[in-house]
Design a protein around this motif. Structure first.
Motif, mmCIF file in Angstrom:
data_model
loop_
_atom_site.group_PDB
_atom_site.id
_atom_site.type_symbol
_atom_site.label_atom_id
_atom_site.label_comp_id
_atom_site.label_asym_id
_atom_site.label_seq_id
_atom_site.Cartn_x
_atom_site.Cartn_y
_atom_site.Cartn_z
ATOM 1 N N LYS A 159 0.916 -1.182 -0.092
ATOM 2 C CA LYS A 159 0.023 -0.026 -0.038
ATOM 3 C C LYS A 159 0.753 1.409 0.130
ATOM 4 C CE LYS A 159 -4.334 -1.687 0.318
ATOM 5 N NZ LYS A 159 -5.220 -1.435 -0.811
ATOM 6 N N ILE A 160 1.901 1.303 0.800
ATOM 7 C CA ILE A 160 2.395 2.395 0.763
ATOM 8 C C ILE A 160 3.666 2.715 0.166
ATOM 9 C CG2 ILE A 160 3.826 3.998 2.763
ATOM 10 C CD1 ILE A 160 1.908 3.337 4.774
ATOM 11 N N ILE A 161 4.775 1.717 0.014
ATOM 12 C CA ILE A 161 5.869 1.608 -0.750
ATOM 13 C C ILE A 161 5.864 2.028 -1.969
ATOM 14 C CG2 ILE A 161 8.168 0.399 -1.189
ATOM 15 C CD1 ILE A 161 8.352 -0.583 1.505
ATOM 16 N N PRO A 162 4.857 1.288 -2.899
ATOM 17 C CA PRO A 162 4.739 1.622 -4.119
ATOM 18 C C PRO A 162 4.349 3.090 -4.504
ATOM 19 C CG PRO A 162 3.578 -0.450 -3.760
ATOM 20 C CD PRO A 162 3.886 0.307 -2.362
ATOM 21 N N ASN A 163 3.798 3.633 -3.573
ATOM 22 C CA ASN A 163 3.314 5.062 -3.844
ATOM 23 C C ASN A 163 4.007 5.960 -2.934
ATOM 24 O OD1 ASN A 163 1.538 4.357 -5.764
ATOM 25 N ND2 ASN A 163 0.234 3.424 -4.156
ATOM 26 N N ASN A 189 5.929 8.848 -1.265
ATOM 27 C CA ASN A 189 6.562 10.240 -1.919
ATOM 28 C C ASN A 189 6.544 11.237 -0.394
ATOM 29 O OD1 ASN A 189 3.570 11.497 -1.529
ATOM 30 N ND2 ASN A 189 3.027 10.287 -3.296
ATOM 31 N N GLU A 190 6.873 12.555 -0.734
ATOM 32 C CA GLU A 190 6.786 13.341 0.240
ATOM 33 C C GLU A 190 5.500 13.662 1.081
ATOM 34 O OE1 GLU A 190 6.337 15.796 -3.593
ATOM 35 O OE2 GLU A 190 7.578 14.031 -3.122
ATOM 36 N N PHE A 191 4.520 13.417 0.307
ATOM 37 C CA PHE A 191 3.030 13.547 1.003
ATOM 38 C C PHE A 191 2.627 12.595 1.834
ATOM 39 C CE2 PHE A 191 3.333 15.942 -3.166
ATOM 40 C CZ PHE A 191 3.402 17.166 -2.860
ATOM 41 N N ASN A 192 3.174 11.308 1.696
ATOM 42 C CA ASN A 192 2.598 10.151 2.483
ATOM 43 C C ASN A 192 3.769 9.522 3.373
ATOM 44 O OD1 ASN A 192 3.912 8.661 0.550
ATOM 45 N ND2 ASN A 192 2.113 7.476 0.092
ATOM 46 N N ILE A 193 4.919 10.379 3.593
ATOM 47 C CA ILE A 193 6.074 9.701 4.251
ATOM 48 C C ILE A 193 5.890 9.437 5.721
ATOM 49 C CG2 ILE A 193 7.162 11.930 4.761
ATOM 50 C CD1 ILE A 193 9.866 10.526 3.882
ATOM 51 N N LYS A 194 4.793 10.214 6.142
ATOM 52 C CA LYS A 194 4.320 10.127 7.481
ATOM 53 C C LYS A 194 3.720 8.772 7.818
ATOM 54 C CE LYS A 194 4.351 15.047 8.661
ATOM 55 N NZ LYS A 194 3.574 16.252 9.243
ATOM 56 N N LYS A 195 2.989 8.363 7.001
ATOM 57 C CA LYS A 195 2.235 6.967 6.901
ATOM 58 C C LYS A 195 3.300 5.764 7.370
ATOM 59 C CE LYS A 195 -1.956 8.001 4.513
ATOM 60 N NZ LYS A 195 -2.814 7.660 3.269
ATOM 61 N N MET A 196 4.407 6.094 6.288
ATOM 62 C CA MET A 196 5.507 5.201 6.503
ATOM 63 C C MET A 196 6.347 5.091 7.729
ATOM 64 S SD MET A 196 6.907 2.567 4.577
ATOM 65 C CE MET A 196 8.316 1.478 4.742
ATOM 66 N N ALA A 197 6.204 6.390 8.174
ATOM 67 C CA ALA A 197 7.117 6.631 9.442
ATOM 68 C C ALA A 197 6.308 6.008 10.547
ATOM 69 C CB ALA A 197 7.016 8.138 9.833
ATOM 70 N N VAL A 198 4.949 6.106 10.559
ATOM 71 C CA VAL A 198 4.051 5.306 11.670
ATOM 72 C C VAL A 198 4.297 3.801 11.713
ATOM 73 C CG1 VAL A 198 1.730 4.690 12.192
ATOM 74 C CG2 VAL A 198 2.140 7.295 11.600
ATOM 75 N N LEU A 199 4.557 3.322 10.389
ATOM 76 C CA LEU A 199 4.686 1.561 10.381
ATOM 77 C C LEU A 199 5.962 1.469 10.885
ATOM 78 C CD1 LEU A 199 3.003 0.915 6.867
ATOM 79 C CD2 LEU A 199 2.205 0.315 9.081
#
Length: 148
Positions: A109-113, A115-125
């Motif tokens: 869900k996150i890594i394929p897309n 970017n600088e706008f959803n990097i915080k979602k990755m940070a949470v994971l």
């Protein structure tokens, strides 16, 4: 040295790699990636760590199950929470499942897309998996004293 002690050493080395890698990612690389809004910092670390990290995780699962059986915690008693060792093994298995869910969300869900706008979602994971790993390490250490 007994076979169980040898397996414990392998388990601890794998935990060092798994938890240490995630702590490094969380403490060293993630703050820089968030500050610069640069997902490539995370992606570059992930690419370099993935093979070693996943090998360590697989080793942790195999050696963890092996040692659980040595302690008499077989698949029949998983998730019964009936004794001290069963509680620790069951809690660690639940945390393992949570780790797998986080990894699947990140991978599909996150890594394929990313970017600088959803990097915080990755940070949470990343922070979640790191905290789960540290919690599993702490839980494992309680077995030395009879579990929880």
């Amino acid at each position: 040295m007994t076979l169980h002690h040898f397996i414990l050493i392998i388990h601890l080395l794998a935990a060092t790699i798994w938890v240490g890698g995630h702590l490094t990612l969380s403490i060293v690389f993630l703050p820089s990636a968030l500050r610069k809004k640069d997902p490539n910092i995370i992606l570059n670390f992930e690419r370099k760590f993935e093979t070693l990290g996943m090998s360590s995780l697989i080793t942790l699962v195999i050696t963890g199950i092996w040692m659980a059986y040595d302690f008499g915690v077989t698949i029949d008693t998983w998730f019964t929470f009936s004794g001290s060792f069963e509680k620790v093994v069951s809690a660690k298995l639940l945390l393992l499942f949570l780790t797998i869910i986080c990894a699947l969300i990140a991978q599909f869900k996150i890594i394929p897309n990313l970017n600088e706008f959803n990097i915080k979602k990755m940070a949470v994971l990343i922070i979640s998996v790191t905290l789960i790993g540290v919690t599993m390490l702490i839980l494992g250490s309680t077995l030395r004293y009879g579990g929880i």
